[in-house]
Design an enzyme around this catalytic site. Structure first.
Site, mmCIF file in Angstrom:
data_model
loop_
_atom_site.group_PDB
_atom_site.id
_atom_site.type_symbol
_atom_site.label_atom_id
_atom_site.label_comp_id
_atom_site.label_asym_id
_atom_site.label_seq_id
_atom_site.Cartn_x
_atom_site.Cartn_y
_atom_site.Cartn_z
ATOM 1 N N ARG A 1 0.710 -1.186 0.160
ATOM 2 C CA ARG A 1 0.032 -0.117 0.019
ATOM 3 C C ARG A 1 0.908 1.252 0.162
ATOM 4 N NH1 ARG A 1 -5.598 -1.551 3.199
ATOM 5 N NH2 ARG A 1 -6.510 -0.977 1.415
ATOM 6 N N GLN B 1 -1.335 2.904 -5.447
ATOM 7 C CA GLN B 1 -2.650 3.222 -5.270
ATOM 8 C C GLN B 1 -3.766 2.914 -6.572
ATOM 9 O OE1 GLN B 1 -2.482 7.242 -3.925
ATOM 10 N NE2 GLN B 1 -3.098 6.522 -1.570
ATOM 11 N N ASP C 1 -5.022 -0.725 -6.040
ATOM 12 C CA ASP C 1 -5.104 -1.066 -4.853
ATOM 13 C C ASP C 1 -6.720 -1.743 -4.938
ATOM 14 O OD1 ASP C 1 -5.672 -1.601 -2.057
ATOM 15 O OD2 ASP C 1 -5.005 0.228 -1.564
ATOM 16 N N SER D 1 -8.664 -1.279 -1.486
ATOM 17 C CA SER D 1 -9.398 -0.192 -1.283
ATOM 18 C C SER D 1 -10.559 0.111 -2.206
ATOM 19 C CB SER D 1 -8.387 0.810 -1.434
ATOM 20 O OG SER D 1 -7.378 1.119 -0.372
ATOM 21 N N TYR E 1 -1.527 0.145 9.177
ATOM 22 C CA TYR E 1 -2.481 -0.643 10.000
ATOM 23 C C TYR E 1 -2.803 -0.719 11.255
ATOM 24 C CZ TYR E 1 -3.284 -2.821 5.175
ATOM 25 O OH TYR E 1 -3.467 -3.170 3.834
#
Ligand code: NAD
Length: 421
Positions: free
Chosen positions: A124, A129, A132, A135, A229
């Site tokens: 990540r 991005q 991803d 997400s 996280y």
């Protein structure tokens, strides 16, 4: 020779998404990737075979024909063993795989000499991005959770001032403010609810407030782990958190839970006693139902009635919004292909942090250490450390339009703390 990308129908129960949509197939064709689709593969996501043909893709009658001679297979769920049996030797495969939980499939893929990428493992970082998929799909999940809450509640979300009288806005509590939680907050706010939210990560406070919701402060240490996280919390920590959140839960019409710890069972945030403490008609939407549940009483795929409270165990929420979930997923896959296909050839660079981080099996060899360990294989040496890259800033959903009837002109006694930032 263009790269042949095969797309077959998802066969795991309840899956309506498809890995590539027509619009993305057309774009891929301009980058040296030819898409071959099994007929009806995208029907669940509401795309017709004709749309693929118009996009320049080839539609073939069955999975075996689509997979024949494929260089790369894009899928959403892990392939089944029957599907792996149809793969050509040395093919590359990308899907969500959760490899440690799918060792039988990993083994079968390795036996085919395949190269396997799992989108669960994508680093990540900023550069990744656009690929991803965790997400993109969490965005869909959060939106679905907000809608599901509104559907199940026997009350309005917004405040209504009518000739017959004033109705106060619904009070929504979101627990876990990652990608999905932030989208659930934005959705509940768009619908006019008064929203409070809580997360164990320090960064979550500002993100919650930027969406016009109130952050719930608890007298507990934050629990920031690696890679942005949350770290796994102790039983004592969770017990304290439950105790401190009890009053917040009891005062809410809706509780949406989205808390997850990567690779672990979801933490219990709402106990049976807390459910009993909620008022008649209250709703809990447990978005973690598939990974053990944030509510002690949730059951995956079921609406459980406990006294007057409905506990909804959401399973695979993106599959219930398959058109846009598939569109975003397909864009993620296409962006990954942009990294590994050059001049119509599949040439992955295994020195690239994204490629190596996502790879589970390379030409038949299991290279993901936790998976190798789960299979009892010798654990591969870790890749040479890449230059440190700062984790990307989270992309919070756009702040919803203010809901004036809920937030600017509350009736006496309504929550007035909204809009703080
Ligand atoms: P996730 O699905 O793993 O977890 C959801 C949320 O649950 C997280 O916000 C976590 O902090 C929270 N949580 C865990 N235990 C909890 C508890 N006991 N009580 C309350 N909340 C609890 O997380 P995610 O949505 O995938 O994202 C997590 C992080 O990754 C965030 O910092 C996010 O901004 C970051 N992220 C980075 C990128 C990127 O750099 N490309 C992309 C997406 C997300």
């Amino acid at each position: 020779m263009p790269v042949k990308l095969a797309v077959i129908k998802e066969s795991r129960p309840g899956e309506n998404r498809v890995a590539i949509v027509p619009e993305v197939a057309a774009k891929l064709a301009t980058t040296g990737v030819d898409v071959v689709v099994q007929a009806g593969a995208a029907a669940g996501a509401r795309f017709a075979d004709e749309e693929f043909v118009e996009a320049g893709a080839t539609v073939v009658p069955d999975a075996a024909s689509a997979l024949k001679g494929a260089d790369f297979v894009a899928h959403v769920q892990p392939l089944t063993l029957d599907e792996v049996a149809l793969l050509p030797e040395g093919v590359s495969v990308m899907s969500f795989l959760q490899p440690v939980a799918s060792t039988d499939v990993v083994q079968a893929l390795a036996a085919k000499g395949a190269t396997v990428y799992s989108l669960d493992l994508l680093p990540r970082i900023s550069r990744a991005q656009s690929m991803d998929a965790l997400s993109s799909q969490a965005t869909v999940s959060g939106y679905r959770a907000g809608l599901s809450a509104a559907e199940h509640l026997a009350k309005f979300f917004p405040m209504f001032m009518t000739a017959a009288g004033t109705v106060p806005p619904a009070k929504v509590l979101v627990m876990g403010a990652g990608v999905a939680g932030l989208q659930a907050i934005a959705t509940a706010r768009r619908l006019g609810a008064v929203v409070r939210a809580y997360d164990v990560r320090a960064a979550a406070k500002e993100e919650v407030q930027s969406l016009g919701a109130k952050f719930v402060e608890l007298d507990l240490e934050t629990q920031d782990g690696a890679g942005g996280y949350a770290k796994e919390q102790s039983a004592e920590y969770l017990a304290k958190q439950q105790e401190l959140l009890g009053a917040e839960v009891a005062a809410s019409d809706v509780v949406i839970t989205t808390a997850q710890i990567p690779g672990r069972k979801a933490p219990v945030l709402v106990t049976e006693a807390m459910v009993h403490g909620m008022s008649e008609g209250a709703v809990i939407i447990d978005m973690a139902a598939d990974s053990g549940g944030n509510c002690e009483l949730s059951k995956p795929g079921e609406d459980v009635r406990v006294g007057g409270v409905t506990v909804v165990g959401l399973t695979n929420p993106p599959s219930s919004m398959p058109t846009h979930a598939s569109f975003l997923y397909a864009r993620n896959i296409a962006n990954f292909l942009g990294l590994v296909v050059k001049d119509g050839e599949l040439t992955p660079d295994f020195d690239d942090e994204i490629v190596v981080g996502t790879c589970v099996v390379r030409a038949g060899q299991v290279v993901h250490a936790p998976t190798a360990e789960a299979l009892g294989l010798s654990v591969p040496a870790p890749a040479a450390p890449a230059a440190p890259v700062a984790p990307a800033a989270p992309v919070a959903p756009a702040a919803p339009e203010p809901a004036p009837e809920a937030n600017d002109a509350p009736e006496a006694g309504a929550d007035t703390e909204q809009g703080e930032s």
